[in-house]
Design an enzyme around this catalytic site. Sequence first.
Site, PDB file in Angstrom:
ATOM      1  N   ASP A  49      32.731  85.157  16.751  1.00 20.42           N
ATOM      2  CA  ASP A  49      33.252  84.600  17.934  1.00 20.42           C
ATOM      3  C   ASP A  49      33.323  86.059  19.131  1.00 20.42           C
ATOM      4  OD1 ASP A  49      35.246  83.006  19.301  1.00 20.42           O
ATOM      5  OD2 ASP A  49      36.831  84.586  18.894  1.00 20.42           O
ATOM      6  N   ASP A  51      35.788  85.693  22.220  1.00 24.58           N
ATOM      7  CA  ASP A  51      37.080  85.840  23.043  1.00 24.58           C
ATOM      8  C   ASP A  51      37.955  86.132  22.087  1.00 24.58           C
ATOM      9  OD1 ASP A  51      36.555  84.965  25.908  1.00 24.58           O
ATOM     10  OD2 ASP A  51      36.622  83.028  25.102  1.00 24.58           O
ATOM     11  N   ASP A 242      39.033  85.087  15.485  1.00 29.78           N
ATOM     12  CA  ASP A 242      40.336  85.287  15.291  1.00 29.78           C
ATOM     13  C   ASP A 242      41.055  83.757  15.417  1.00 29.78           C
ATOM     14  OD1 ASP A 242      39.449  84.151  18.045  1.00 29.78           O
ATOM     15  OD2 ASP A 242      41.391  84.814  18.754  1.00 29.78           O
TER      16      ASP A 242
HETATM   17  O1  C5P Z   1      37.011  79.847  19.964  1.00 33.69           O
HETATM   18  P1  C5P Z   1      36.756  80.690  21.024  1.00 33.69           P
HETATM   19  O2  C5P Z   1      37.517  81.953  21.317  1.00 33.69           O
HETATM   20  O3  C5P Z   1      35.581  81.034  21.373  1.00 33.69           O
HETATM   21  O4  C5P Z   1      37.375  79.713  22.172  1.00 33.69           O
HETATM   22  C1  C5P Z   1      37.574  79.916  23.560  1.00 33.69           C
HETATM   23  C2  C5P Z   1      39.005  79.944  24.182  1.00 33.69           C
HETATM   24  O5  C5P Z   1      39.004  79.850  25.340  1.00 33.69           O
HETATM   25  C3  C5P Z   1      39.864  78.862  23.311  1.00 33.69           C
HETATM   26  O6  C5P Z   1      40.671  79.271  22.332  1.00 33.69           O
HETATM   27  C4  C5P Z   1      40.645  78.451  24.736  1.00 33.69           C
HETATM   28  O7  C5P Z   1      42.121  78.587  24.491  1.00 33.69           O
HETATM   29  C5  C5P Z   1      40.258  78.970  25.754  1.00 33.69           C
HETATM   30  N1  C5P Z   1      39.806  78.244  27.187  1.00 33.69           N
HETATM   31  C6  C5P Z   1      40.434  78.472  28.308  1.00 33.69           C
HETATM   32  N2  C5P Z   1      40.027  77.859  29.514  1.00 33.69           N
HETATM   33  C7  C5P Z   1      39.282  76.545  29.031  1.00 33.69           C
HETATM   34  C8  C5P Z   1      38.911  76.186  27.945  1.00 33.69           C
HETATM   35  C9  C5P Z   1      39.249  77.007  26.946  1.00 33.69           C
HETATM   36  O8  C5P Z   1      41.005  79.390  28.467  1.00 33.69           O
HETATM   37  N3  C5P Z   1      39.052  75.648  30.267  1.00 33.69           N
END
Ligand code: C5P
EC number: 3.1.3.5
Length: 303
Positions: A49, A51, A242
Amino acid sequence: QLKKTDAVPLLMNWLLGQESIVCSDPTTVAAKLRKMVVGGAGKTVVISDFDYTLSRFANGSGERLSTTHGVFDDNVMRLKPELGQKFVDLKNKYYPIEFCPKLTMEEKIPHMEKWWGTSHSLIVNEKFSKHTIQDFVRQSRIVFKDGAEDFIQSLDAHNIPLVIFSAGIGNIIEYFLEQKLGAIPRNTHFISNMILFDEDEKACAFSEPLIHTFCKNSSVIQKEAPFFHEINGRVNVILLGDSMGDIHMDVGVERDGPTLKVGYYNGSLDDTAALQHYKEVYDIVLIHDPTLNVAQKIVDVIN
Ligand code: C5P
């Protein structure tokens, strides 16, 4: 004569001696590590992953750092507060749903689709240019975990593919890596949401299928991706994540070798139920770890 697998008990002793590392089933972890060491670098792939896994969750003062989507929240707020507020409102509405312990995954999915879909439409409607987005990344609060640059470079040096599987925005990760490492290493590949640009290099659409937290599995992995032949035959997987959504990132890779799941726990220590859940689904849980040290040590014993 020393065997390569002799490094495994040493690593296990080190892991078990660390206060902020939890390894609920050391026998299984040691067995997986032995198989991986025997297979060597040529049989290994790292699926990670981005983030809050390769990037840091908080700075030294405990302030939350940015996700790839968060790059828009921060920068747009500064330049166009009205639009910026829309991104922030979306996060305030949907983030609590993403982590709500009372809702099932099935109940959360339509909300996640709405969140990702709406924020992607805002990006496309504003027609942000590639150049502007690269600038946003330069000014962002995305920070690599300590040792992340060396980790990525060492995987490249040993020809171990790194698949960054992210429900964030892949272009932001690409620009970040280019800015930090000078270029994207040859071994590094992406499964993520990609912003597509028109001939004037303005955002005009997002790649399909949409990848949100709860569909990081074989349903969104495109087997025709050019890098797939490179990971064919790589039967041993080191998975770094995570969140609960990260634990199936390996299911698209057909094989019979082990997956060693390393999970970064960024939540509260008071939330014993959440921590317990991490201990059940991840082989190794790293509590509030701002470094890539453990992943590096694992790769070092395999090489
Ligand atoms: O699973 P991963 O860590 O790649 O996911 C990306 C994160 O981005 C999500 O857990 C979500 O909280 C966040 N997100 C965000 N804004 C968005 C869409 C998702 O901060 N518009």
